[in-house]
Write a protein that holds these residues in place. Structure first.
Motif, short mmCIF file in Angstrom:
data_model
loop_
_atom_site.label_atom_id
_atom_site.label_comp_id
_atom_site.label_asym_id
_atom_site.label_seq_id
_atom_site.Cartn_x
_atom_site.Cartn_y
_atom_site.Cartn_z
N ARG A 64 -4.56 2.07 4.55
CA ARG A 64 -3.38 1.27 4.30
C ARG A 64 -2.52 1.64 3.19
NH1 ARG A 64 0.96 0.04 4.02
NH2 ARG A 64 1.97 -1.83 4.53
N GLY A 65 -3.14 1.83 2.04
CA GLY A 65 -2.60 2.15 0.94
C GLY A 65 -2.25 1.16 0.16
N TYR A 66 -2.99 -0.03 0.13
CA TYR A 66 -2.73 -1.20 -0.61
C TYR A 66 -2.50 -0.98 -2.04
CZ TYR A 66 -4.56 -3.83 3.47
OH TYR A 66 -4.78 -3.94 4.91
N GLY A 67 -1.36 -1.79 -2.59
CA GLY A 67 -0.94 -1.58 -3.88
C GLY A 67 0.40 -0.56 -4.13
N GLY A 76 -1.29 3.98 -3.76
CA GLY A 76 -2.34 3.20 -3.99
C GLY A 76 -3.29 3.50 -4.57
N ASP A 77 -3.84 2.79 -5.39
CA ASP A 77 -5.25 3.28 -6.17
C ASP A 77 -6.41 3.81 -5.66
OD1 ASP A 77 -6.23 0.81 -5.39
OD2 ASP A 77 -5.86 -0.14 -7.06
N ALA A 128 -5.80 -9.02 -11.06
CA ALA A 128 -5.82 -9.04 -9.71
C ALA A 128 -6.40 -7.79 -9.06
CB ALA A 128 -4.58 -9.58 -9.18
N ASP A 129 -6.83 -7.72 -7.99
CA ASP A 129 -7.12 -6.52 -7.25
C ASP A 129 -5.80 -5.60 -6.85
OD1 ASP A 129 -8.78 -4.51 -5.87
OD2 ASP A 129 -9.04 -5.81 -4.17
N HIS A 130 -5.95 -4.28 -7.28
CA HIS A 130 -4.92 -3.31 -7.09
C HIS A 130 -3.81 -3.58 -8.34
CE1 HIS A 130 -6.85 -2.24 -3.34
NE2 HIS A 130 -6.79 -3.39 -2.92
N VAL A 168 -6.91 5.37 -12.55
CA VAL A 168 -5.98 6.30 -11.84
C VAL A 168 -4.66 5.88 -12.06
CG1 VAL A 168 -7.50 7.20 -10.09
CG2 VAL A 168 -6.23 5.16 -9.53
N LYS A 169 -4.52 4.52 -12.36
CA LYS A 169 -3.29 3.84 -12.77
C LYS A 169 -3.01 3.75 -14.17
CE LYS A 169 -5.01 0.39 -10.35
NZ LYS A 169 -5.14 -0.97 -9.73
N CYS A 170 -3.88 4.37 -15.30
CA CYS A 170 -3.58 4.25 -16.26
C CYS A 170 -3.51 5.62 -17.08
CB CYS A 170 -4.77 3.32 -17.05
SG CYS A 170 -4.66 1.90 -16.56
N ARG A 171 -3.99 6.69 -16.23
CA ARG A 171 -4.03 7.90 -16.79
C ARG A 171 -2.73 8.64 -17.76
NH1 ARG A 171 -4.73 12.07 -11.80
NH2 ARG A 171 -2.74 11.10 -10.53
N ASN A 172 -1.68 8.32 -17.02
CA ASN A 172 -0.33 8.87 -17.61
C ASN A 172 -0.10 8.20 -18.92
OD1 ASN A 172 -0.11 10.69 -15.61
ND2 ASN A 172 1.19 9.03 -14.47
#
Length: 340
Positions: free
Chosen positions: A86-89, A109-110, A278-280, A304-308
């Motif tokens: 689904r690609g949540y987030g 999504g993550d 929170a999740d995602h 994966v959401k903090c790498r940049n």
């Protein structure tokens, strides 16, 4: 484990008002059964085998590590697996949306991004799972579709169902929402092909034949920054940061069961100042300003959401799912019989 189960039971016992919601929970459970029957009677098979990985309880259970090890196993067996989610987030510019290791987590999504990075298999996200699966078949030539968190998406015909259960939380109080944590009744476990328990705890639901256990084994510390994607920096038994300057290190996570991650860090001998999001959760530099110049550890899903915008002393703990032999035997028997 016993202490946690007592705490969980006490939590439910202290909320007597949940029993007032039982009539609504029973009604929703009936509607869920009718919905399942209605959609399954109209599901159309695809030109590829479909393996669904899902759960019946809300919250994280460990589906993503299982998807990753499943995809790797299928590749090793000569199949061409693809993953739909689904690609949540995330909010993609269009759907179905192809996810690669370079995708923006705000689009994919993550979890789909992590799966694409770890497996190098085609990953497609979108709310219409049939369209996503057809894209994998037509564009990438996939012959096995892994449906992430797809147990309740009955419009998608499937040949093999895997239900993941959190070993600590199990079925909670055994009630469906809103009186409990379940999407469907515990009896749903009787109809899946295999139940995978995340942890060493025995499954508390009776009469389930095919049960396997999954352990998430920490394997390495890796730097979060995009310049170090996939590069092992230190064995899990070593600490790549200066331990003299960091007797207590910061830890963050945005997963469905944050305490499991913090407990894993404790088993590694780390003393952490843990903060759960929170999740995602879509992390930003402002969320992590409290860390300062100190080391920070997180999960691969967070990374994966903090790498940049990661700093050099930010690390994530890589893990690998290890599953009982009975699971692989059950899966391989299905694959062999399905291809005859």
């Amino acid at each position: 484990m016993a202490d946690e189960q007592r705490v969980l039971s006490a939590w439910y016992q202290g909320r007597w008002w949940l029993y007032l919601l039982l009539p609504l929970a029973w009604l929703l459970q009936l509607l869920a059964c009718l919905r399942r029957w209605w959609l399954q009677s109209r599901a159309q098979p695809l030109a590829a085998s479909v393996i669904v990985v899902g759960n019946i309880a809300i919250g994280g259970t460990g589906k993503t590590p299982l998807i990753i090890v499943l995809a790797r196993h299928l590749v090793a067996q000569g199949y061409k697996p693809g993953v739909i989610s689904r690609g949540y987030g995330g909010r993609a510019p269009h759907y179905p949306f192809d996810v690669t290791s370079l995708s923006d987590p705000a689009h994919s999504g993550d979890e789909p991004l992590l799966i694409a990075m770890e497996t190098q298999c085609p990953v497609v996200v979108g709310s219409d799972r049939i369209k996503s699966a057809e894209r994998l078949i037509q564009k990438f030539g996939c012959d096995v579709i892994l449906s992430d968190d797809g147990l309740q998406h009955y419009r998608l015909a499937r040949q093999f169902e895997i239900c993941v259960v959190d070993g600590r939380r199990q079925m909670g109080n055994g009630f469906c929402m809103p009186a409990g944590p379940l999407r469907e009744s515990p009896e749903r476990l009787l109809s899946v092909d295999c139940v995978v328990v995340n942890g060493e705890e025995p499954l508390q639901t009776k009469s389930v034949d095919a049960v396997a256990h999954m352990i998430l084994k920490p394997t390495a510390w890796k730097r979060v920054g995009s310049d170090y994607d996939g590069v092992c920096q230190a064995a899990v038994g070593d600490q790549p940061w200066n331990t003299e300057d960091a007797a207590v290190i910061s830890a963050i996570t945005g997963i469905g069961n944050p305490q499991r991650f913090f407990d894993t860090l404790a088993t590694l001998g780390l003393k952490v100042d843990g903060r759960a999001f929170a999740d995602h959760h879509a992390f930003s530099p402002a969320d992590l300003a409290f860390v300062g110049d100190s080391p920070l550890v997180m999960t691969a899903k967070d990374a994966v959401k903090c790498r940049n915008f990661a700093r050099p002393d930010w690390w994530y703990l890589a893990v690998e799912a290890q599953i009982d032999k009975v699971f692989w035997e059950t899966l391989d028997n299905f694959l062999e019989n399905n291809n005859e």
